[in-house]
Design an enzyme around this catalytic site. Structure first.
Site, PDB file in Angstrom:
ATOM      1  N   LYS A 195       0.659  -1.405  -0.014  1.00 54.12           N
ATOM      2  CA  LYS A 195       0.013   0.009   0.187  1.00 54.12           C
ATOM      3  C   LYS A 195       0.962   1.255   0.122  1.00 54.12           C
ATOM      4  O   LYS A 195       1.706   1.638   0.898  1.00 54.12           O
ATOM      5  CB  LYS A 195      -0.846  -0.003   1.078  1.00 54.12           C
ATOM      6  CG  LYS A 195      -1.702   1.246   1.314  1.00 54.12           C
ATOM      7  CD  LYS A 195      -2.984   1.042   2.314  1.00 54.12           C
ATOM      8  CE  LYS A 195      -3.535   2.424   2.447  1.00 54.12           C
ATOM      9  NZ  LYS A 195      -4.626   2.545   3.698  1.00 54.12           N
ATOM     10  N   LYS A 248      -1.989  -1.468  -3.732  1.00 50.19           N
ATOM     11  CA  LYS A 248      -2.957  -0.431  -3.691  1.00 50.19           C
ATOM     12  C   LYS A 248      -2.065   0.756  -3.920  1.00 50.19           C
ATOM     13  O   LYS A 248      -1.151   1.061  -3.191  1.00 50.19           O
ATOM     14  CB  LYS A 248      -3.779  -0.366  -2.422  1.00 50.19           C
ATOM     15  CG  LYS A 248      -4.687   0.712  -2.369  1.00 50.19           C
ATOM     16  CD  LYS A 248      -5.185   0.614  -0.918  1.00 50.19           C
ATOM     17  CE  LYS A 248      -5.810   2.097  -0.752  1.00 50.19           C
ATOM     18  NZ  LYS A 248      -6.221   2.321   0.467  1.00 50.19           N
TER      19      LYS A 248
HETATM   20  C1  PBG Z   1      -7.500   3.250   5.340  1.00 48.79           C
HETATM   21  C2  PBG Z   1      -7.904   3.377   3.869  1.00 48.79           C
HETATM   22  C3  PBG Z   1      -7.460   4.442   3.059  1.00 48.79           C
HETATM   23  C4  PBG Z   1      -8.285   3.620   1.800  1.00 48.79           C
HETATM   24  C5  PBG Z   1      -8.504   2.343   2.160  1.00 48.79           C
HETATM   25  N1  PBG Z   1      -8.257   2.230   3.448  1.00 48.79           N
HETATM   26  C6  PBG Z   1      -7.169   5.747   3.053  1.00 48.79           C
HETATM   27  C7  PBG Z   1      -5.809   5.773   3.249  1.00 48.79           C
HETATM   28  O1  PBG Z   1      -4.850   5.059   3.611  1.00 48.79           O
HETATM   29  O2  PBG Z   1      -5.352   7.243   3.615  1.00 48.79           O
HETATM   30  C8  PBG Z   1      -8.100   4.390   0.376  1.00 48.79           C
HETATM   31  C9  PBG Z   1      -9.154   3.962  -0.557  1.00 48.79           C
HETATM   32  C10 PBG Z   1      -9.500   4.647  -1.548  1.00 48.79           C
HETATM   33  O3  PBG Z   1      -8.826   5.748  -1.883  1.00 48.79           O
HETATM   34  O4  PBG Z   1     -10.481   4.266  -2.312  1.00 48.79           O
HETATM   35  N2  PBG Z   1      -6.424   3.247   5.976  1.00 48.79           N
END
Ligand code: PBG
Length: 324
Positions: A195, A248
Protein backbone atom coordinates in the site's frame (compact mmCIF):
# COMPACT_ATOMS: atom_id res chain seq x y z
CA UNK A 1 8.16 -15.29 -41.79
CA UNK A 2 6.81 -11.80 -41.77
CA UNK A 3 4.57 -9.51 -43.79
CA UNK A 4 2.71 -10.21 -46.00
CA UNK A 5 2.37 -13.77 -44.65
CA UNK A 6 1.92 -12.42 -41.16
CA UNK A 7 -1.05 -10.10 -40.85
CA UNK A 8 -2.14 -9.63 -37.20
CA UNK A 9 -5.13 -7.62 -38.43
CA UNK A 10 -6.70 -10.90 -39.71
CA UNK A 11 -7.77 -11.67 -36.15
CA UNK A 12 -9.16 -8.19 -35.52
CA UNK A 13 -11.53 -8.08 -38.48
CA UNK A 14 -14.91 -8.60 -36.77
CA UNK A 15 -16.28 -8.27 -33.24
CA UNK A 16 -16.81 -12.04 -33.06
CA UNK A 17 -13.26 -12.81 -34.12
CA UNK A 18 -11.98 -10.34 -31.56
CA UNK A 19 -14.16 -12.02 -28.94
CA UNK A 20 -12.70 -15.42 -29.83
CA UNK A 21 -9.10 -14.32 -29.32
CA UNK A 22 -9.61 -11.95 -26.36
CA UNK A 23 -7.17 -12.86 -23.58
CA UNK A 24 -8.75 -11.06 -20.63
CA UNK A 25 -12.36 -10.65 -19.61
CA UNK A 26 -14.06 -9.14 -16.60
CA UNK A 27 -16.80 -10.81 -14.60
CA UNK A 28 -18.85 -9.55 -11.64
CA UNK A 29 -17.14 -12.42 -9.76
CA UNK A 30 -13.89 -10.45 -9.79
CA UNK A 31 -15.19 -7.53 -7.76
CA UNK A 32 -15.39 -6.28 -4.20
CA UNK A 33 -17.61 -3.21 -3.84
CA UNK A 34 -16.66 -0.62 -1.18
CA UNK A 35 -19.56 0.79 0.86
CA UNK A 36 -19.37 3.77 3.25
CA UNK A 37 -21.54 3.44 6.37
CA UNK A 38 -21.93 6.37 8.70
CA UNK A 39 -23.25 7.02 12.17
CA UNK A 40 -23.33 10.71 11.33
CA UNK A 41 -25.93 10.73 8.52
CA UNK A 42 -29.60 9.77 8.75
CA UNK A 43 -30.13 9.36 5.02
CA UNK A 44 -28.00 8.49 1.99
CA UNK A 45 -25.71 11.50 1.57
CA UNK A 46 -23.75 12.07 -1.65
CA UNK A 47 -19.97 12.26 -1.23
CA UNK A 48 -18.99 15.46 -3.04
CA UNK A 49 -15.54 14.20 -4.03
CA UNK A 50 -16.91 10.92 -5.49
CA UNK A 51 -19.81 11.45 -7.91
CA UNK A 52 -22.39 8.65 -7.56
CA UNK A 53 -21.04 7.39 -4.20
CA UNK A 54 -22.85 7.90 -0.90
CA UNK A 55 -22.41 7.77 2.84
CA UNK A 56 -25.19 5.46 4.01
CA UNK A 57 -26.92 4.98 7.33
CA UNK A 58 -27.05 1.25 8.11
CA UNK A 59 -30.51 0.40 6.65
CA UNK A 60 -29.62 1.97 3.32
CA UNK A 61 -26.20 0.28 3.36
CA UNK A 62 -28.06 -3.04 3.58
CA UNK A 63 -30.15 -2.09 0.54
CA UNK A 64 -27.00 -1.08 -1.37
CA UNK A 65 -25.27 -4.35 -0.41
CA UNK A 66 -28.28 -6.34 -1.58
CA UNK A 67 -28.33 -4.48 -4.89
CA UNK A 68 -24.65 -5.37 -5.43
CA UNK A 69 -25.23 -9.03 -4.57
CA UNK A 70 -28.19 -9.25 -6.94
CA UNK A 71 -25.94 -7.92 -9.70
CA UNK A 72 -23.61 -10.89 -9.09
CA UNK A 73 -20.95 -9.17 -6.99
CA UNK A 74 -19.73 -11.62 -4.33
CA UNK A 75 -18.36 -9.20 -1.72
CA UNK A 76 -18.53 -5.72 -0.23
CA UNK A 77 -15.89 -3.99 1.89
CA UNK A 78 -17.12 -1.63 4.59
CA UNK A 79 -15.70 1.72 5.69
CA UNK A 80 -17.25 3.40 8.70
CA UNK A 81 -17.60 6.92 10.03
CA UNK A 82 -18.25 7.00 13.80
CA UNK A 83 -19.73 9.94 15.74
CA UNK A 84 -16.92 9.83 18.30
CA UNK A 85 -13.20 9.93 17.53
CA UNK A 86 -10.37 9.89 20.07
CA UNK A 87 -6.59 9.48 20.23
CA UNK A 88 -6.64 5.67 20.14
CA UNK A 89 -9.64 5.07 17.87
CA UNK A 90 -11.54 3.32 20.67
CA UNK A 91 -14.91 3.55 18.90
CA UNK A 92 -13.55 1.03 16.39
CA UNK A 93 -13.64 -1.71 19.05
CA UNK A 94 -17.18 -1.31 20.32
CA UNK A 95 -19.52 -4.23 19.95
CA UNK A 96 -22.19 -1.72 18.88
CA UNK A 97 -19.79 0.34 16.73
CA UNK A 98 -20.83 1.44 13.26
CA UNK A 99 -19.00 -1.35 11.45
CA UNK A 100 -19.99 -4.08 13.91
CA UNK A 101 -23.67 -3.12 13.58
CA UNK A 102 -23.42 -2.81 9.80
CA UNK A 103 -21.86 -6.29 9.53
CA UNK A 104 -24.70 -7.84 11.55
CA UNK A 105 -27.42 -6.06 9.57
CA UNK A 106 -25.90 -6.87 6.18
CA UNK A 107 -25.30 -10.53 7.09
CA UNK A 108 -28.90 -10.76 8.33
CA UNK A 109 -30.29 -9.13 5.16
CA UNK A 110 -27.99 -10.75 2.56
CA UNK A 111 -26.48 -13.85 4.20
CA UNK A 112 -24.55 -15.14 1.19
CA UNK A 113 -22.86 -11.85 0.40
CA UNK A 114 -19.28 -11.79 1.73
CA UNK A 115 -18.66 -8.91 4.12
CA UNK A 116 -15.05 -7.74 4.20
CA UNK A 117 -13.92 -5.17 6.77
CA UNK A 118 -11.14 -2.62 6.55
CA UNK A 119 -9.05 -2.93 9.72
CA UNK A 120 -7.46 0.44 10.47
CA UNK A 121 -7.60 3.34 12.91
CA UNK A 122 -7.61 6.42 10.69
CA UNK A 123 -11.38 6.72 10.49
CA UNK A 124 -11.67 6.52 14.29
CA UNK A 125 -8.77 8.68 15.51
CA UNK A 126 -9.16 12.42 16.12
CA UNK A 127 -5.70 12.98 14.56
CA UNK A 128 -6.56 10.91 11.45
CA UNK A 129 -3.46 8.67 11.54
CA UNK A 130 -3.62 4.89 11.16
CA UNK A 131 -2.06 4.22 14.58
CA UNK A 132 -1.58 5.68 18.04
CA UNK A 133 0.75 8.67 18.41
CA UNK A 134 3.53 9.13 20.98
CA UNK A 135 6.01 11.99 20.72
CA UNK A 136 4.69 12.89 17.29
CA UNK A 137 5.34 9.37 15.92
CA UNK A 138 2.89 6.65 14.91
CA UNK A 139 3.78 3.84 17.33
CA UNK A 140 3.88 0.47 15.66
CA UNK A 141 3.69 -2.15 18.40
CA UNK A 142 1.07 -0.42 20.55
CA UNK A 143 -1.10 -0.05 17.45
CA UNK A 144 -0.92 -3.79 16.74
CA UNK A 145 -2.87 -4.57 19.92
CA UNK A 146 -5.75 -2.29 18.90
CA UNK A 147 -5.78 -3.63 15.33
CA UNK A 148 -5.90 -7.22 16.62
CA UNK A 149 -8.81 -6.39 18.94
CA UNK A 150 -10.60 -4.61 16.11
CA UNK A 151 -10.20 -7.58 13.75
CA UNK A 152 -11.55 -9.96 16.40
CA UNK A 153 -14.48 -7.65 17.04
CA UNK A 154 -15.29 -7.62 13.30
CA UNK A 155 -15.06 -11.41 13.13
CA UNK A 156 -17.28 -11.71 16.22
CA UNK A 157 -19.89 -9.52 14.50
CA UNK A 158 -19.80 -11.88 11.50
CA UNK A 159 -17.24 -10.46 9.07
CA UNK A 160 -16.26 -13.05 6.43
CA UNK A 161 -12.80 -11.58 5.78
CA UNK A 162 -10.71 -8.92 7.51
CA UNK A 163 -8.46 -6.57 5.56
CA UNK A 164 -5.79 -4.66 7.49
CA UNK A 165 -4.91 -1.40 5.67
CA UNK A 166 -2.81 0.35 8.31
CA UNK A 167 0.68 -0.69 7.09
CA UNK A 168 2.08 -1.29 10.58
CA UNK A 169 4.87 -3.90 10.67
CA UNK A 170 3.78 -7.30 11.95
CA UNK A 171 0.06 -6.65 11.88
CA UNK A 172 -0.89 -9.66 9.78
CA UNK A 173 0.82 -12.05 12.20
CA UNK A 174 -0.63 -10.31 15.25
CA UNK A 175 -4.14 -10.36 13.78
CA UNK A 176 -3.79 -14.01 12.69
CA UNK A 177 -2.81 -14.99 16.25
CA UNK A 178 -5.70 -12.98 17.77
CA UNK A 179 -8.24 -14.52 15.37
CA UNK A 180 -6.92 -18.04 16.00
CA UNK A 181 -7.01 -17.56 19.78
CA UNK A 182 -10.60 -16.31 19.73
CA UNK A 183 -12.19 -19.11 17.73
CA UNK A 184 -11.91 -17.41 14.34
CA UNK A 185 -9.26 -19.65 12.83
CA UNK A 186 -11.22 -19.87 9.57
CA UNK A 187 -11.53 -16.11 9.00
CA UNK A 188 -9.17 -15.21 6.13
CA UNK A 189 -6.96 -12.12 6.06
CA UNK A 190 -6.77 -10.02 2.91
CA UNK A 191 -3.66 -7.91 3.54
CA UNK A 192 -3.17 -4.47 2.02
CA UNK A 193 0.42 -5.63 1.52
CA UNK A 194 1.87 -3.15 -0.95
CA UNK A 195 0.00 0.00 0.00
CA UNK A 196 1.63 3.16 -1.28
CA UNK A 197 1.48 6.67 0.17
CA UNK A 198 -0.66 8.11 -2.60
CA UNK A 199 -2.42 11.28 -3.66
CA UNK A 200 -5.01 9.00 -5.28
CA UNK A 201 -6.66 8.52 -1.84
CA UNK A 202 -7.75 12.17 -1.64
CA UNK A 203 -11.46 11.68 -2.41
CA UNK A 204 -11.71 8.74 0.03
CA UNK A 205 -10.33 10.79 2.89
CA UNK A 206 -13.03 13.37 2.32
CA UNK A 207 -15.63 10.58 2.29
CA UNK A 208 -14.38 8.89 5.44
CA UNK A 209 -13.20 12.04 7.21
CA UNK A 210 -9.78 10.44 7.67
CA UNK A 211 -7.35 13.12 6.50
CA UNK A 212 -4.32 13.25 8.86
CA UNK A 213 -4.49 16.40 10.99
CA UNK A 214 -0.70 16.79 10.92
CA UNK A 215 2.03 15.39 8.69
CA UNK A 216 1.33 12.61 6.20
CA UNK A 217 1.38 8.81 6.02
CA UNK A 218 4.85 8.45 4.51
CA UNK A 219 6.38 6.90 7.63
CA UNK A 220 4.13 3.87 7.26
CA UNK A 221 2.75 3.69 3.70
CA UNK A 222 5.21 2.86 0.92
CA UNK A 223 7.21 5.21 -1.26
CA UNK A 224 5.81 5.30 -4.81
CA UNK A 225 9.33 4.98 -6.19
CA UNK A 226 9.87 1.44 -4.86
CA UNK A 227 9.08 -1.98 -6.29
CA UNK A 228 11.57 -4.30 -4.53
CA UNK A 229 10.10 -3.13 -1.25
CA UNK A 230 6.63 -4.15 -2.43
CA UNK A 231 7.82 -7.71 -2.96
CA UNK A 232 9.38 -7.68 0.51
CA UNK A 233 6.13 -6.45 2.08
CA UNK A 234 4.17 -9.13 0.22
CA UNK A 235 6.60 -11.88 1.30
CA UNK A 236 6.42 -10.76 4.94
CA UNK A 237 2.62 -10.72 4.91
CA UNK A 238 2.48 -14.20 3.38
CA UNK A 239 4.94 -15.48 6.01
CA UNK A 240 2.71 -13.97 8.70
CA UNK A 241 -0.38 -15.73 7.35
CA UNK A 242 -2.03 -13.52 4.72
CA UNK A 243 -4.56 -15.45 2.59
CA UNK A 244 -4.92 -12.77 -0.11
CA UNK A 245 -2.39 -10.01 -0.86
CA UNK A 246 -3.30 -6.60 -2.23
CA UNK A 247 -1.61 -3.90 -4.25
CA UNK A 248 -2.97 -0.38 -3.81
CA UNK A 249 -3.54 1.89 -5.74
CA UNK A 250 -3.96 -0.08 -8.98
CA UNK A 251 -3.69 2.05 -12.09
CA UNK A 252 -0.29 3.67 -11.49
CA UNK A 253 1.03 0.37 -10.05
CA UNK A 254 0.28 -2.18 -12.78
CA UNK A 255 3.96 -3.17 -12.82
CA UNK A 256 3.71 -4.08 -9.13
CA UNK A 257 0.53 -6.11 -9.68
CA UNK A 258 2.26 -8.01 -12.46
CA UNK A 259 5.39 -8.75 -10.44
CA UNK A 260 3.42 -9.87 -7.42
CA UNK A 261 1.20 -12.10 -9.59
CA UNK A 262 4.29 -13.75 -11.09
CA UNK A 263 5.99 -14.34 -7.74
CA UNK A 264 3.24 -15.53 -5.40
CA UNK A 265 0.73 -18.36 -5.40
CA UNK A 266 -2.11 -16.68 -3.56
CA UNK A 267 -4.99 -14.64 -4.93
CA UNK A 268 -3.84 -11.11 -5.74
CA UNK A 269 -6.19 -8.18 -5.20
CA UNK A 270 -5.82 -4.65 -6.53
CA UNK A 271 -7.62 -1.54 -5.25
CA UNK A 272 -8.96 0.75 -7.99
CA UNK A 273 -8.98 3.64 -5.49
CA UNK A 274 -11.11 6.74 -5.04
CA UNK A 275 -8.86 9.06 -7.06
CA UNK A 276 -8.86 6.65 -9.99
CA UNK A 277 -12.66 6.52 -9.83
CA UNK A 278 -13.14 10.27 -9.56
CA UNK A 279 -10.74 11.05 -12.43
CA UNK A 280 -12.91 8.90 -14.71
CA UNK A 281 -16.13 10.46 -13.43
CA UNK A 282 -14.88 14.02 -13.92
CA UNK A 283 -13.47 13.28 -17.37
CA UNK A 284 -16.85 11.79 -18.35
CA UNK A 285 -18.79 14.72 -16.88
CA UNK A 286 -16.64 17.10 -18.90
CA UNK A 287 -17.27 15.08 -22.06
CA UNK A 288 -13.57 14.25 -22.39
CA UNK A 289 -14.06 10.48 -22.28
CA UNK A 290 -16.83 7.93 -22.46
CA UNK A 291 -17.30 6.61 -18.91
CA UNK A 292 -18.11 3.07 -19.94
CA UNK A 293 -15.28 2.64 -22.44
CA UNK A 294 -12.72 4.28 -20.16
CA UNK A 295 -13.79 2.30 -17.08
CA UNK A 296 -13.76 -1.04 -18.89
CA UNK A 297 -10.33 -0.27 -20.36
CA UNK A 298 -8.85 0.58 -16.95
CA UNK A 299 -10.38 -2.40 -15.14
CA UNK A 300 -9.42 -4.81 -17.93
CA UNK A 301 -5.84 -3.50 -17.73
CA UNK A 302 -5.79 -4.12 -13.96
CA UNK A 303 -6.97 -7.67 -14.54
CA UNK A 304 -4.56 -8.21 -17.45
CA UNK A 305 -1.69 -7.09 -15.20
CA UNK A 306 -2.60 -9.99 -12.90
CA UNK A 307 -5.27 -8.94 -10.40
CA UNK A 308 -7.65 -11.79 -9.56
CA UNK A 309 -9.80 -9.53 -7.39
CA UNK A 310 -10.52 -5.84 -7.99
CA UNK A 311 -11.90 -3.49 -5.36
CA UNK A 312 -13.81 -0.82 -7.26
CA UNK A 313 -16.45 1.85 -6.72
CA UNK A 314 -17.51 1.10 -10.30
CA UNK A 315 -18.37 -2.54 -9.47
CA UNK A 316 -22.22 -2.36 -9.66
CA UNK A 317 -22.06 -0.27 -12.83
CA UNK A 318 -19.64 -2.75 -14.42
CA UNK A 319 -21.88 -5.68 -13.46
CA UNK A 320 -24.79 -3.91 -15.20
CA UNK A 321 -22.71 -3.22 -18.31
CA UNK A 322 -21.56 -6.84 -18.44
CA UNK A 323 -25.16 -8.06 -18.25
CA UNK A 324 -26.31 -5.92 -21.22
C1 PBG B 1 -7.72 3.42 5.42
C2 PBG B 1 -7.88 3.29 3.97
C3 PBG B 1 -7.67 4.25 2.97
C4 PBG B 1 -8.14 3.68 1.80
C5 PBG B 1 -8.58 2.40 2.09
N1 PBG B 1 -8.40 2.17 3.43
C6 PBG B 1 -7.15 5.64 3.05
C7 PBG B 1 -5.76 5.93 3.40
O1 PBG B 1 -4.91 5.06 3.58
O2 PBG B 1 -5.50 7.14 3.54
C8 PBG B 1 -8.17 4.37 0.46
C9 PBG B 1 -9.22 3.91 -0.48
C10 PBG B 1 -9.48 4.80 -1.64
O3 PBG B 1 -8.83 5.83 -1.85
O4 PBG B 1 -10.40 4.45 -2.39
N2 PBG B 1 -6.47 3.21 5.92
Amino acid sequence: MSFPTQRPRRLRRTPTLRRLVRETSLSPDNFIYPIFVSEVVDKATPIASMPGIFNFPIPEAVTEAKRAFELGIPAVILFGTPTKKDASGSSSLKNDGIIQRAIREIKAGVPDLLVVTDVCLCEYTDHGHCGVIRDGMVKNDETLEILAAQAVSHAEAGADLVAPSDMMDGRVGRIRRALDNSGHGMTPIMAYSAKYASAFYGPFREAAGSTPQFGDRRSYQMDAANSQEALREVALDIAEGADIVMVKPALAYLDIIKEVRQKVHLPVAAYNVSGEYTMVKLAAERGIADERVLTMEILTAIKRAGADIILSYHAPQVARWLAE
